[in-house]
Design a protein around this motif. Structure first.
Motif, short mmCIF file in Angstrom:
data_model
loop_
_atom_site.label_atom_id
_atom_site.label_comp_id
_atom_site.label_asym_id
_atom_site.label_seq_id
_atom_site.Cartn_x
_atom_site.Cartn_y
_atom_site.Cartn_z
N TYR A 328 20.24 -63.96 -25.79
CA TYR A 328 20.99 -64.34 -24.60
C TYR A 328 21.77 -65.63 -24.83
CZ TYR A 328 21.84 -65.15 -19.61
OH TYR A 328 22.41 -65.37 -18.39
N CYS A 329 21.14 -66.60 -25.54
CA CYS A 329 21.84 -67.85 -25.87
C CYS A 329 23.10 -67.56 -26.68
CB CYS A 329 20.92 -68.78 -26.66
SG CYS A 329 19.58 -69.54 -25.71
N ARG A 330 22.95 -66.70 -27.70
CA ARG A 330 24.11 -66.39 -28.55
C ARG A 330 25.19 -65.64 -27.76
NH1 ARG A 330 19.86 -65.81 -32.41
NH2 ARG A 330 19.59 -63.63 -31.84
N THR A 331 24.77 -64.82 -26.79
CA THR A 331 25.74 -64.12 -25.95
C THR A 331 26.59 -65.11 -25.16
OG1 THR A 331 24.30 -62.18 -25.74
CG2 THR A 331 25.99 -62.46 -24.06
N LEU A 363 21.11 -57.48 -20.36
CA LEU A 363 21.55 -58.41 -21.40
C LEU A 363 22.54 -57.75 -22.34
CD1 LEU A 363 18.33 -60.39 -22.42
CD2 LEU A 363 20.25 -61.17 -21.05
N VAL A 364 22.28 -56.48 -22.69
CA VAL A 364 23.20 -55.76 -23.57
C VAL A 364 24.54 -55.58 -22.88
CG1 VAL A 364 23.59 -53.59 -24.78
CG2 VAL A 364 21.33 -54.62 -24.81
N ASN A 365 24.55 -55.30 -21.59
CA ASN A 365 25.82 -55.14 -20.86
C ASN A 365 26.64 -56.42 -20.89
OD1 ASN A 365 25.56 -52.47 -20.19
ND2 ASN A 365 24.73 -52.83 -18.15
N ILE A 366 25.95 -57.57 -20.73
CA ILE A 366 26.67 -58.85 -20.80
C ILE A 366 27.28 -59.04 -22.18
CG2 ILE A 366 26.44 -61.35 -20.61
CD1 ILE A 366 24.11 -60.87 -18.68
N ARG A 367 26.48 -58.77 -23.22
CA ARG A 367 26.98 -58.91 -24.60
C ARG A 367 28.18 -57.98 -24.82
NH1 ARG A 367 25.16 -60.16 -29.87
NH2 ARG A 367 24.03 -61.86 -28.85
N HIS A 368 28.09 -56.73 -24.39
CA HIS A 368 29.18 -55.78 -24.63
C HIS A 368 30.47 -56.20 -23.93
CE1 HIS A 368 26.61 -52.10 -25.99
NE2 HIS A 368 26.54 -53.12 -26.81
N ARG A 369 30.34 -56.86 -22.77
CA ARG A 369 31.55 -57.32 -22.08
C ARG A 369 32.31 -58.32 -22.94
NH1 ARG A 369 31.46 -61.44 -18.06
NH2 ARG A 369 29.23 -61.04 -17.76
N TYR A 370 31.58 -59.24 -23.58
CA TYR A 370 32.24 -60.22 -24.44
C TYR A 370 32.71 -59.59 -25.75
CZ TYR A 370 30.43 -63.75 -21.24
OH TYR A 370 30.17 -64.50 -20.13
N LEU A 371 31.92 -58.63 -26.29
CA LEU A 371 32.32 -58.01 -27.55
C LEU A 371 33.61 -57.22 -27.39
CD1 LEU A 371 28.96 -56.72 -29.11
CD2 LEU A 371 30.35 -58.68 -29.80
N ARG A 372 33.81 -56.53 -26.27
CA ARG A 372 35.07 -55.79 -26.07
C ARG A 372 36.25 -56.74 -26.08
NH1 ARG A 372 32.06 -53.15 -22.08
NH2 ARG A 372 33.25 -54.14 -20.40
N GLU A 373 36.09 -57.88 -25.41
CA GLU A 373 37.17 -58.87 -25.40
C GLU A 373 37.42 -59.40 -26.81
OE1 GLU A 373 38.28 -63.22 -23.41
OE2 GLU A 373 36.51 -62.09 -22.72
N TYR A 374 36.33 -59.63 -27.56
CA TYR A 374 36.46 -60.15 -28.92
C TYR A 374 37.22 -59.16 -29.82
CZ TYR A 374 34.93 -61.00 -33.75
OH TYR A 374 34.90 -61.17 -35.10
#
Length: 685
Positions: A328-331, A363-374
């Motif tokens: 979560y910190c890394r996200t 937590l995975v949904n939050i990470r995926h939101r940033y990964l799509r933008e990345y």
């Protein structure tokens, strides 16, 4: 942001852990020669209930209560009962990395015994603590589920069935962590059913509604989740501290997932203040709160503040080795890097991350939101599509879980309707027989009613007589005890002052006369107002002040007189404590002498503290001629009053320590619950 941490937190010191290991090893190794009993004494049961209640509100006195319990254990089974509470408390107040080293010997010993209800209850308590540790440190949902299931089975066949709803709720939380919402909802429904069947207090229902709210939140049913959370929040004061912390964390998550970041910030602010007010500023829960607040600040665009909170949380969880929290910190770190346009930093974060076996759905949904933008910023639309496709599949799985849960509810209702129909058919078949026997049944019922009424009358009369006799005995006993106070006190005062009067000292004699007159007025009363008691103490100190010399300082820190007049206390309790401080601690002491009385009135009780800088309490130093009448009177009176009340008067004595470890005085604490009943059944406080 599941941020779905287990309910308990924080760790005892390593030295205490090693002492506990050695103590338990000695007790268990002697188990073959110990007397074993499958029933707790009333005294032990009351003491265990007291420490459980104190742990629920995170009282700082819990370690000392457990230490005294271990020292006074009547046999090895009693010792185990206290020892598993030491393990549980170490998990509650910290990160107990040594807990597994301390419970294995206890587990082996309990497994070697016949599985009686009491042994099963202790084992269930221990297994529930293991599950909390596994879940707290994110050691895998399978381990937590296994421990909780074993705890449930043991407790079902124990003398501690009142803990079943809590174990079911913990099991539901473990399934939430494993993203298995149908099973999570099933165990929470079972917890509600058990709480209702066992007729547990309303606070038990509050925590269960809170858990159901979290399940509805994970299923995306925000309306049902909000309804559950509002029900829980309306009864916030009924929750113990650990459940208040758990509730606020999940309530804040609701607003976060609903997109109301201002609402989420407000709730996590409540959580931060709660932790600080309860000396939890360096706890696991506080750093998880900081991590959640960093995520909210990121979404509010306050990246500088978010980065600072993230750095604090990352350092803590990295030292702890909590992989889920670090994920979560890394996200959040990825989100901050994207806000700053630092694509290279995102790549570095992803390259250093190791695969995670199980991560919370949200937590995975939050990470995926940033990964799509990345990936979109990089122009890597293939990976952006892959992340989007995985999200679609995960949401389809979520809908499948919802369908399964709804299907289970429908099947449960169908089974209930079918059972009702069968009952109706059976009633119709026997209706003719019932009508034929109706007359005889009416006669029989009338006879039984009359018989029951006669029996109830006889029982009520006999019980009333027993209570009257018991009350008379208690009144006589208390009157006998109270009658000893006045002669003892007057004897001590006259004896002390006759030796020091010398010449005619009119001022000292007048103080003595006031003191004796006040004593005569109070000696006939069982309870007096705290204002009267403190005035009497001041008279007494004025009489003794000359013998103590110029270096003597006396202080009273108490609420206003109008507040003190509303608080009733057993008469001469505070005076006896002050007298003991002067007699055994300050007399014949060279240098400065300090005596302080402090009164604190809370919502549920009143605490009176008497502290001095004397020689401290040492039973070995008592003179042979000392009768200790004052403390005997206090303890006997407390026992008599406590027998009539569920909430008990508590008396504690401890020595104060200087910086070099030497004794720097003595402190006596008297805790008087508000609303005590006297032996006459009237309210004293």
């Amino acid at each position: 942001m599941s941020k779905g941490e287990p309910r308990k937190g924080a760790c005892t010191k390593a030295v205490c852990a090693m002492i506990a290991v050695l103590a338990c090893a000695v007790a268990v190794s002697c188990g073959g020669n110990s007397r074993r009993s499958d029933a707790r004494s009333d005294e032990t049961a009351a003491a265990l209930a007291a420490v459980d209640d104190s742990a629920a509100v995170n009282s700082p006195h819990v370690p000392e209560m457990i230490r005294r319990g271990l020292e006074s254990a009547a046999d090895t089974i009693d010792y185990c009962d206290w020892y598993v509470r030491r393990i549980r408390y170490s998990i509650q107040v910290g990160v107990p990395d040594t807990a597994s080293l301390r419970w294995e010997r206890v587990t082996r010993y309990l497994e070697s015994l016949e599985p009686t209800p009491r042994v099963n209850g202790i084992m269930g308590y221990l297994l529930n603590a293991k599950g909390s540790l596994y879940q707290k440190l994110h050691l895998g949902p399978d381990k937590a589920v296994g421990a909780y299931r074993s705890a449930y089975l043991k407790t079902m066949d124990s003398d501690s069935k009142h803990r079943l709803p809590d174990i079911c709720a913990n099991l539901g939380d473990a399934y939430v962590f494993a993203n298995d919402m149908p099973h999570a909802a099933m165990w929470y429904r079972r917890a509600l059913f058990l709480a209702d069947s066992l007729r547990l207090p309303s606070e038990n229902y509050v925590s269960l509604y809170m858990g159901l709210g979290r399940i509805y939140l994970n299923l995306g049913d925000y309306d049902s989740a909000l309804e559950c959370y509002k029900t829980a929040d309306a009864n916030f004061s009924l929750m113990p501290l650990n459940m208040q912390t758990y509730f606020l964390n999940n309530y804040g998550n609701y607003y976060y997932y609903a997109g109301d970041y201002a609402g989420a910030w407000k709730v996590f602010g409540r959580l931060e203040r709660l932790l600080l007010d309860n000396r939890q500023g360096e706890s696991y829960e506080m750093y998880l709160c900081k991590l959640n607040m960093a995520d909210i600040l990121l979404n509010l665009g306050r990246t500088g503040e978010a980065a600072k909170l993230l750095d604090d949380a990352y350092a803590y969880f990295d030292k702890l080795g909590d992989d889920t929290a670090l994920y979560y910190c890394r996200t959040i770190g990825i989100g901050l890097a994207l806000k700053a346009g630092d694509i290279a930093k995102v790549r570095r974060i992803l390259d250093t991350e190791k695969p995670m076996p199980t991560i919370d759905f949200n937590l995975v949904n939050i990470r995926h939101r940033y990964l799509r933008e990345y990936f979109v910023r990089k122009g890597d639309y293939g990976n952006a599509y892959r992340v989007l496709d995985e999200n679609v599949r995960r949401n389809d799985s979520l809908k499948h879980n919802i369908a399964n849960m709804r299907a289970a509810e429908i099947m449960m209702r169908y089974a209930q309707d079918t059972l009702t129909l069968h009952h109706q058919m059976e009633i119709q078949e026997k209706d003719a027989d019932i009508r034929a026997a109706h007359l005889w049944l009416s006669v029989g019922v009338l006879f039984i009613v009359v018989l029951v009424l006669l029996l109830l009358f006889g029982y009520t009369y006999a019980r009333k007589r027993r209570l009257q006799l018991h009350m008379q005995m208690m009144q006589a006993q208390l009157a006998n005890v109270r009658s000893r106070i006045s002669p003892h006190f007057i004897f001590n005062v006259l004896n002390n002052n006759m030796a020091k009067m010398g010449g005619a000292d009119a001022g000292g004699l007048m103080s003595l006369v006031k003191l004796i007159r006040a004593n005569l007025n109070m000696s006939g009363k069982y309870f007096v107002s705290l204002k009267e008691e403190l005035d009497f103490v001041r008279y007494y100190v004025d009489v003794e002040r000359q013998a103590l010399g110029d270096g003597f300082v006396f202080s009273v820190d108490a609420p206003a007189d109008d507040v003190l007049e509303t608080i009733m206390v057993p008469s001469m309790f505070v005076q006896i404590l002050v007298e003991n401080s002067i007699k055994h601690g300050l007399k014949n002491l060279t240098g400065s002498k300090r005596l302080a009385v402090a009164v604190r009135k809370g919502d549920a009780d009143c605490t009176v503290t008497v502290a001095d800088n004397g020689r401290g309490f040492d039973i070995r130093r008592s003179s042979p001629s000392s009768t200790k009448t004052g403390m005997k009177v206090i303890r006997t009176t407390i026992n008599i009053i406590n027998n009539q009340n569920k909430r008990k008067i508590r008396l504690g004595i401890r020595n104060l320590e200087a910086d070099d470890g030497s004794v720097a005085g003595c402190e006596v604490t008297l805790v008087l619950p508000l609303g005590l009943k006297t032996v006459y059944g009237t309210t004293a406080l």
